[in-house]
Scaffold this motif. Structure first.
Motif, PDB file in Angstrom:
ATOM      1  N   ALA A   1     -11.205 -41.875 -11.440  1.00  0.00           N
ATOM      2  CA  ALA A   1     -11.092 -42.637 -10.196  1.00  0.00           C
ATOM      3  C   ALA A   1      -9.795 -42.339  -9.445  1.00  0.00           C
ATOM      4  CB  ALA A   1     -11.193 -44.141 -10.499  1.00  0.00           C
ATOM      5  N   ILE A   2      -8.726 -42.004 -10.187  1.00  0.00           N
ATOM      6  CA  ILE A   2      -7.436 -41.744  -9.520  1.00  0.00           C
ATOM      7  C   ILE A   2      -7.167 -40.260  -9.364  1.00  0.00           C
ATOM      8  CG2 ILE A   2      -6.464 -43.889 -10.461  1.00  0.00           C
ATOM      9  CD1 ILE A   2      -4.814 -42.001 -12.354  1.00  0.00           C
ATOM     10  N   SER A   3      -8.146 -39.399  -9.697  1.00  0.00           N
ATOM     11  CA  SER A   3      -7.891 -37.954  -9.671  1.00  0.00           C
ATOM     12  C   SER A   3      -7.514 -37.469  -8.274  1.00  0.00           C
ATOM     13  CB  SER A   3      -9.118 -37.197 -10.194  1.00  0.00           C
ATOM     14  OG  SER A   3     -10.252 -37.469  -9.394  1.00  0.00           O
ATOM     15  N   HIS A   4      -8.099 -38.070  -7.231  1.00  0.00           N
ATOM     16  CA  HIS A   4      -7.770 -37.657  -5.873  1.00  0.00           C
ATOM     17  C   HIS A   4      -6.298 -37.947  -5.569  1.00  0.00           C
ATOM     18  CE1 HIS A   4      -8.314 -36.770  -1.634  1.00  0.00           C
ATOM     19  NE2 HIS A   4      -7.762 -37.944  -1.332  1.00  0.00           N
ATOM     20  N   ASP A   5      -5.826 -39.122  -5.997  1.00  0.00           N
ATOM     21  CA  ASP A   5      -4.416 -39.469  -5.768  1.00  0.00           C
ATOM     22  C   ASP A   5      -3.503 -38.629  -6.657  1.00  0.00           C
ATOM     23  OD1 ASP A   5      -4.627 -41.878  -3.904  1.00  0.00           O
ATOM     24  OD2 ASP A   5      -5.969 -42.451  -5.521  1.00  0.00           O
ATOM     25  N   LEU A   6      -3.962 -38.324  -7.860  1.00  0.00           N
ATOM     26  CA  LEU A   6      -3.171 -37.478  -8.746  1.00  0.00           C
ATOM     27  C   LEU A   6      -3.009 -36.073  -8.161  1.00  0.00           C
ATOM     28  CD1 LEU A   6      -1.716 -37.236 -11.466  1.00  0.00           C
ATOM     29  CD2 LEU A   6      -3.904 -36.619 -12.495  1.00  0.00           C
ATOM     30  N   ALA A   7      -4.060 -35.591  -7.477  1.00  0.00           N
ATOM     31  CA  ALA A   7      -4.006 -34.255  -6.875  1.00  0.00           C
ATOM     32  C   ALA A   7      -2.954 -34.175  -5.769  1.00  0.00           C
ATOM     33  CB  ALA A   7      -5.375 -33.869  -6.331  1.00  0.00           C
ATOM     34  N   LYS A   8      -2.620 -35.323  -5.158  1.00  0.00           N
ATOM     35  CA  LYS A   8      -1.575 -35.322  -4.137  1.00  0.00           C
ATOM     36  C   LYS A   8      -0.196 -35.131  -4.752  1.00  0.00           C
ATOM     37  CE  LYS A   8      -4.157 -38.457  -1.082  1.00  0.00           C
ATOM     38  NZ  LYS A   8      -4.159 -39.789  -0.430  1.00  0.00           N
ATOM     39  N   VAL A   9      -0.061 -35.480  -6.020  1.00  0.00           N
ATOM     40  CA  VAL A   9       1.221 -35.333  -6.705  1.00  0.00           C
ATOM     41  C   VAL A   9       1.286 -34.001  -7.442  1.00  0.00           C
ATOM     42  CG1 VAL A   9       2.847 -36.428  -8.282  1.00  0.00           C
ATOM     43  CG2 VAL A   9       1.209 -37.838  -7.010  1.00  0.00           C
ATOM     44  N   ILE A  10       0.207 -33.667  -8.166  1.00  0.00           N
ATOM     45  CA  ILE A  10       0.134 -32.391  -8.887  1.00  0.00           C
ATOM     46  C   ILE A  10      -1.109 -31.664  -8.363  1.00  0.00           C
ATOM     47  CG2 ILE A  10       0.129 -31.260 -11.136  1.00  0.00           C
ATOM     48  CD1 ILE A  10       0.911 -33.898 -12.398  1.00  0.00           C
ATOM     49  N   ALA A  11      -0.897 -30.706  -7.494  1.00  0.00           N
ATOM     50  CA  ALA A  11      -2.039 -29.982  -6.920  1.00  0.00           C
ATOM     51  C   ALA A  11      -2.777 -29.225  -8.024  1.00  0.00           C
ATOM     52  CB  ALA A  11      -1.563 -29.020  -5.839  1.00  0.00           C
ATOM     53  N   HIS A  12      -4.099 -29.380  -8.065  1.00  0.00           N
ATOM     54  CA  HIS A  12      -4.899 -28.691  -9.077  1.00  0.00           C
ATOM     55  C   HIS A  12      -6.307 -28.482  -8.545  1.00  0.00           C
ATOM     56  CE1 HIS A  12      -5.466 -33.028  -9.846  1.00  0.00           C
ATOM     57  NE2 HIS A  12      -6.704 -32.696 -10.205  1.00  0.00           N
ATOM     58  N   ASP A  13      -7.032 -27.575  -9.185  1.00  0.00           N
ATOM     59  CA  ASP A  13      -8.394 -27.231  -8.759  1.00  0.00           C
ATOM     60  C   ASP A  13      -9.454 -27.764  -9.704  1.00  0.00           C
ATOM     61  OD1 ASP A  13      -7.463 -25.521  -6.553  1.00  0.00           O
ATOM     62  OD2 ASP A  13      -6.752 -24.207  -8.155  1.00  0.00           O
ATOM     63  N   GLY A  14      -9.066 -28.163 -10.897  1.00  0.00           N
ATOM     64  CA  GLY A  14     -10.023 -28.664 -11.869  1.00  0.00           C
ATOM     65  C   GLY A  14      -9.362 -29.649 -12.811  1.00  0.00           C
ATOM     66  N   LEU A  15     -10.186 -30.538 -13.373  1.00  0.00           N
ATOM     67  CA  LEU A  15      -9.673 -31.578 -14.255  1.00  0.00           C
ATOM     68  C   LEU A  15     -10.545 -31.658 -15.499  1.00  0.00           C
ATOM     69  CD1 LEU A  15      -7.972 -34.196 -14.887  1.00  0.00           C
ATOM     70  CD2 LEU A  15      -9.690 -35.448 -13.572  1.00  0.00           C
ATOM     71  N   ALA A  16      -9.924 -31.729 -16.659  1.00  0.00           N
ATOM     72  CA  ALA A  16     -10.637 -31.938 -17.924  1.00  0.00           C
ATOM     73  C   ALA A  16      -9.985 -33.114 -18.643  1.00  0.00           C
ATOM     74  CB  ALA A  16     -10.589 -30.688 -18.804  1.00  0.00           C
ATOM     75  N   ILE A  17     -10.829 -34.001 -19.163  1.00  0.00           N
ATOM     76  CA  ILE A  17     -10.350 -35.141 -19.937  1.00  0.00           C
ATOM     77  C   ILE A  17     -11.049 -35.086 -21.293  1.00  0.00           C
ATOM     78  CG2 ILE A  17     -10.119 -37.646 -20.076  1.00  0.00           C
ATOM     79  CD1 ILE A  17     -10.518 -37.690 -16.996  1.00  0.00           C
ATOM     80  N   TYR A  18     -10.250 -34.919 -22.330  1.00  0.00           N
ATOM     81  CA  TYR A  18     -10.795 -34.899 -23.689  1.00  0.00           C
ATOM     82  C   TYR A  18     -10.232 -36.111 -24.405  1.00  0.00           C
ATOM     83  CZ  TYR A  18     -12.110 -33.227 -28.339  1.00  0.00           C
ATOM     84  OH  TYR A  18     -12.668 -33.116 -29.583  1.00  0.00           O
ATOM     85  N   HIS A  19     -11.076 -37.110 -24.615  1.00  0.00           N
ATOM     86  CA  HIS A  19     -10.620 -38.388 -25.154  1.00  0.00           C
ATOM     87  C   HIS A  19     -11.670 -38.927 -26.112  1.00  0.00           C
ATOM     88  CE1 HIS A  19      -8.859 -42.295 -25.542  1.00  0.00           C
ATOM     89  NE2 HIS A  19      -9.792 -42.906 -24.845  1.00  0.00           N
ATOM     90  N   GLU A  20     -11.210 -39.282 -27.317  1.00  0.00           N
ATOM     91  CA  GLU A  20     -12.090 -39.828 -28.356  1.00  0.00           C
ATOM     92  C   GLU A  20     -13.272 -38.892 -28.609  1.00  0.00           C
ATOM     93  OE1 GLU A  20     -13.018 -43.768 -27.065  1.00  0.00           O
ATOM     94  OE2 GLU A  20     -11.115 -44.601 -27.830  1.00  0.00           O
ATOM     95  N   GLN A  21     -12.948 -37.578 -28.661  1.00  0.00           N
ATOM     96  CA  GLN A  21     -13.915 -36.525 -28.956  1.00  0.00           C
ATOM     97  C   GLN A  21     -15.029 -36.451 -27.903  1.00  0.00           C
ATOM     98  OE1 GLN A  21     -15.155 -37.151 -33.031  1.00  0.00           O
ATOM     99  NE2 GLN A  21     -13.249 -36.284 -33.830  1.00  0.00           N
TER     100      GLN A  21
END
Length: 856
Positions: free
Chosen positions: A349-369
């Motif tokens: 949900a916050i990835s868009h706002d996170l992209a304003k701080v750390i510019a990136h083209d893709g996101l991966a979340i690995y949590h609890e397998q």
């Protein structure tokens, strides 16, 4: 350019420059003179330039105490300077002192080299007529309060060129791979010859960078200066004098050739330090020889310090801005988590706002397998290979790379999709990650000459000969992403801290929840134990007291059952409202419904309804039970015309007054002895509630008055009308309902099953079959022709639903028995049937059986 000659790696390589002893060249530049004193102030070494600069012969100085050859005032100043030397790399400067009477005055530098004190002298600039700081200060003011590195570096280069008088000044910033990039350039001719170009790391050898960090200013006044030898050329230890901190130290032949290849005749390098590390250099060049006096060089060092401060302030502002952005990201994440959003969904949900701080083209979340991928990311299998590679290392800090194929073993498919990553470990065990990816980009790097420096054997023997060309050389770089900045890594580190804080809070919350759950469980067990013991004691008391007042065994059974049923009804009323206060009128209706039957229309209840607490509820249930039982047996409800007026009111203190008045009943006679029932009526309220209870046996009927204290009362303003009678089904004679029938009882408690068996036999059943579980009950259904069944809902670790469904399919009527307070869920789950609450008695069970179809 020199033609490249193939040389084997064993003969020469790029590390030759790194091995050159540039701090032990045994010479100084000719613009200064050097003396080296032992601790007893005896001169042990002197440079050959001593006569020209100071006016002393080397032979007259070496082996002599220095106070014998210089003025007393100068000796005292040198002694004070030596005493002031503190840290190992400390230098003390003395300006405008007279070493030799009648000779030029000197600017002096003092530092320690091993066991020797090195004194370096330069003539005072006789042409200077102004204070050097008055010339420097305006340029210092120009580099204050910048908001952009490029502007700050540009103004600093211009200021330093004006102060130093060099033809050009470059701001040279070291990169992570130790190469250098020119970020600002100011030239007298107005051109930009090197701006934006990169220089290979080998252009400034390792030991040169180390000296730049120790000695912050290095001047080469004339590349053609042969310099002056230091005599003798060896110390007592057999090595050349260490000139690491020397301001007049001569220049490496390799570096001289390097400068000549650049077309430079004089240079000055000023170190730019950040947090104790070498950030970059001011590189000053002139086309001809150029000397800057020692006082001006000292002011230039101060200028460089102030530039470092402004650089720090600029970077701190960027860090503060990044922290502000990340605090907003944290607030948004915590808002999502507060709404019970999962950690993964919160990050998405916050990835868009996170992209304003750390510019990136893709996101991966690995949590609890579990893996979530979005944007330009590797395949799931490639990503899991990355996780394995990261887990194999130290996954306790942020991992950043713009060259994944070099950092990790990456497949070709992965390299085409993403070339850079910044991986953020967000837990320890298991190792979970948030990974931001960047796509590969084609970039053009411009170098000052070919970065693959050709190796040639030149006049310096097997040492590396500097490259001869510094013409712009473009290199296209593929397979890499845009680099991650310091602010990107700071933001990622802050995100990791946020994640760890969240995990700690979640862990603490789970631990606290577990602790509270354990405490609550212990409390419930203790409460259950307390209640069970109270119930057992109550049953024991009821049995003992009822036994003492019963006239026969039948009377004993009836009285005991009635009292138990009264308590059960009161309990059901309380549990229906989750042990909250309940209406007094509803309790009255329940008790009268149980005992008055079709005579209930002769009972009139008037006055306001009130809510009574659970404690008072149980006590009043027993009192009302005894009053109703006596009225049916002996009082107003024992004939055809008697009636009861039950009036509710509140006294001025807020207590509840309950007045029971019987009229038109048989003649009243006071009991000849006080039985258990009378004791309940007269003693329960005063003893358990500190209330009041009175009863009189008048000629017109029994009159009783009870007072419940205010603390057990909550007035219900919506009530107040007389309660209507509750319709009651007419009683069914026992022995008729199940005459000659075969009946099934499914009950896991043997005592309760035997009690049910006795009830059913009293109703006429000829054969009662008992089953303790579903399997046995289903087997009995197949072998018996049952006319009726009584099923307990809960059979320990199973429920009787399969039995109920089998009976319903065969058309065999049945009744459910349950100890659960509410029956709505049971009625919604089971086939339609009557439900009786445990403990059921001789009144409840026949009424329920009468509701089902006639037995066969």
């Amino acid at each position: 350019m020199t033609t490249a000659i193939p040389v084997t790696p064993q003969t020469v390589d790029l590390t030759n420059c790194d091995r050159e002893p540039i701090h032990q060249l045994g010479r100084v530049q000719s613009y200064g003179a050097l003396l080296a004193l032992s601790r007893d102030m005896v001169c042990r070494h002197a440079s050959a330039s001593l006569p020209a600069i100071v006016g002393l012969d080397v032979a007259d100085v070496i082996g002599q105490r220095i106070d014998t050859v210089i003025t007393t005032d100068a000796f005292n100043q040198l002694g004070t300077a030596i005493a002031r030397l503190g840290p190992p790399d400390a230098t003390v400067r003395l300006f405008d002192i007279g070493l030799i009477a009648g000779r030029s005055r000197m600017d002096v530098s003092v530092h320690q080299s091993g066991d020797l004190f090195v004194i370096e002298c330069e003539p005072v600039n006789a042409a200077r007529h102004t204070d050097v700081m008055s010339e420097v200060f305006p340029h210092i003011a120009r580099i204050e309060d910048h908001t952009d590195l490029a502007d700050l570096a540009r103004d600093a280069a211009a200021g330093l060129r004006a102060i130093s008088g060099f033809d050009s000044v470059m701001v040279y910033q070291f990169q992570p791979d130790q190469s250098g990039r020119v970020v600002a350039e100011d030239r007298e001719d107005g051109q930009h010859r090197y701006l934006g170009l990169n220089f290979p790391a080998s252009d400034i050898p390792v030991q040169a960078r180390a000296l730049y960090a120790r000695s912050l200013l290095r001047m080469i006044a004339d590349v053609n200066d042969a310099g002056a030898s230091i005599l003798p050329d060896r110390t007592e230890g057999g090595a050349p004098l260490d000139l690491s901190l020397s301001v007049t130290r001569a220049v490496s032949p390799i570096h001289i050739e390097y400068l000549r290849n650049m077309g430079v005749q004089a240079s000055m390098s000023v170190s730019i330090m950040r947090f104790g590390k070498l950030w970059g250099l001011f590189a000053c060049h002139s086309d001809g020889p150029h000397y800057v006096d020692y006082q001006t060089r000292t002011a230039i060092e101060m200028f460089a310090h102030l530039f470092s401060y402004e650089l720090s302030r600029l970077e701190d502002a960027a860090r503060t801005q990044t922290k502000d952005h990340m605090q907003r990201v944290q607030a948004q994440m915590m808002a999502h988590l507060a709404n019970d959003t999962s950690l993964t969904d919160s990050l998405i949900a916050i990835s868009h706002d996170l992209a304003k701080v750390i510019a990136h083209d893709g996101l991966a979340i690995y949590h609890e397998q579990r893996l979530h991928l979005t944007g330009d990311v590797p395949s799931e299998s490639d990503f899991m290979a990355l996780v394995d590679a990261m887990d194999a290392g130290d996954a306790t800090s942020v991992i950043a790379t713009s060259n994944m194929p070099e950092t990790f073993t990456a497949s070709q498919d992965m390299a085409r999709v993403c070339a850079g990553l910044i991986a953020i470990p967000i837990s320890r065990q298991p190792k979970d990650y948030v990974v931001l990816f960047r796509k590969p980009v084609l970039s053009e790097q411009k170098w000052a000459g070919n970065p693959d420096k050709p190796v040639t054997v030149g006049p310096n023997g097997t040492r590396l000969t500097p490259r001869e060309s510094f013409a712009a050389w473009s290199v296209t770089v593929a397979g890499r992403s845009a680099p991650w900045s310091d602010q990107d890594i700071l933001a990622a580190t802050m995100l990791r801290t946020i994640m760890l804080e969240i995990f700690l809070k979640i862990t603490d919350a789970i631990s606290e929840q577990r602790r509270r759950g354990q405490e609550q469980q212990e409390l419930l067990i203790a409460e259950l134990n307390h209640r069970v013991r109270n119930i057992l004691n109550l049953m024991r008391g009821l049995i003992g007291q009822t036994q003492g007042s019963a006239e026969s065994v039948l009377d004993f059974g009836q009285r005991l059952e009635g009292r138990i049923q009264s308590l059960a009804r009161a309990h059901d009323l309380l549990t229906k409202d989750q042990w909250a206060p309940s209406p007094i009128k509803e309790l009255i209706r329940l008790e009268l419904d149980a005992y008055a039957g079709d005579r209930q229309d002769r009972v009139q209840v008037s006055g306001p309804d009130v809510m009574i607490s659970p404690t008072a509820h149980t006590v009043l249930a027993l009192v009302l039970h005894e009053m109703a039982t006596n009225a049916v047996k002996y009082g107003a409800l024992s004939n055809a015309v008697g009636r009861i007026d039950l009036t509710l009111s509140l006294d001025p203190a807020g207590g509840l007054i309950l007045r029971w008045a019987e009229r038109a009943g048989p003649p009243v006679m006071a009991p000849t002895r006080r039985g258990f029932g009378t004791t309940i009526i007269t003693k329960s309220l005063p003893h358990e509630l500190q209330g009041e209870a009175t009863i009189s046996y008048g000629t017109t009927g029994v009159v009783a008055q009870f007072r419940v204290p205010p603390r057990f009362i909550k007035f219900d303003a919506s009530a107040g009308t007389a309660s209507p009678p509750v319709p009651v089904a007419p009683p069914v004679p026992e022995g008729v309902l199940l005459a000659g029938a075969t009946v099934l009882v499914v009950e896991d408690s043997l005592i309760i099953a035997m009690d049910a068996e006795a009830h059913l036999q009293d109703m006429g059943a000829s054969d009662v079959v008992i089953a303790a579980n579903v399997t046995t009950a289903l087997a009995q259904i197949k072998t018996h022709d049952f006319a009726f069944a009584l099923l307990d809902v809960n059979l320990g670790n199973e429920q009787s639903l399969p039995v109920a469904e089998a009976l319903h399919a065969l058309g065999i009527p049945f009744v459910l028995a349950t100890g659960y307070g509410g029956s709505a869920d049971i009625a919604a789950t089971y086939p339609a049937c009557p439900i009786v609450q445990k403990p059921y008695g001789r009144r409840e069970l026949p009424a329920a059986i009468a509701q089902v179809s006639s037995p066969r």
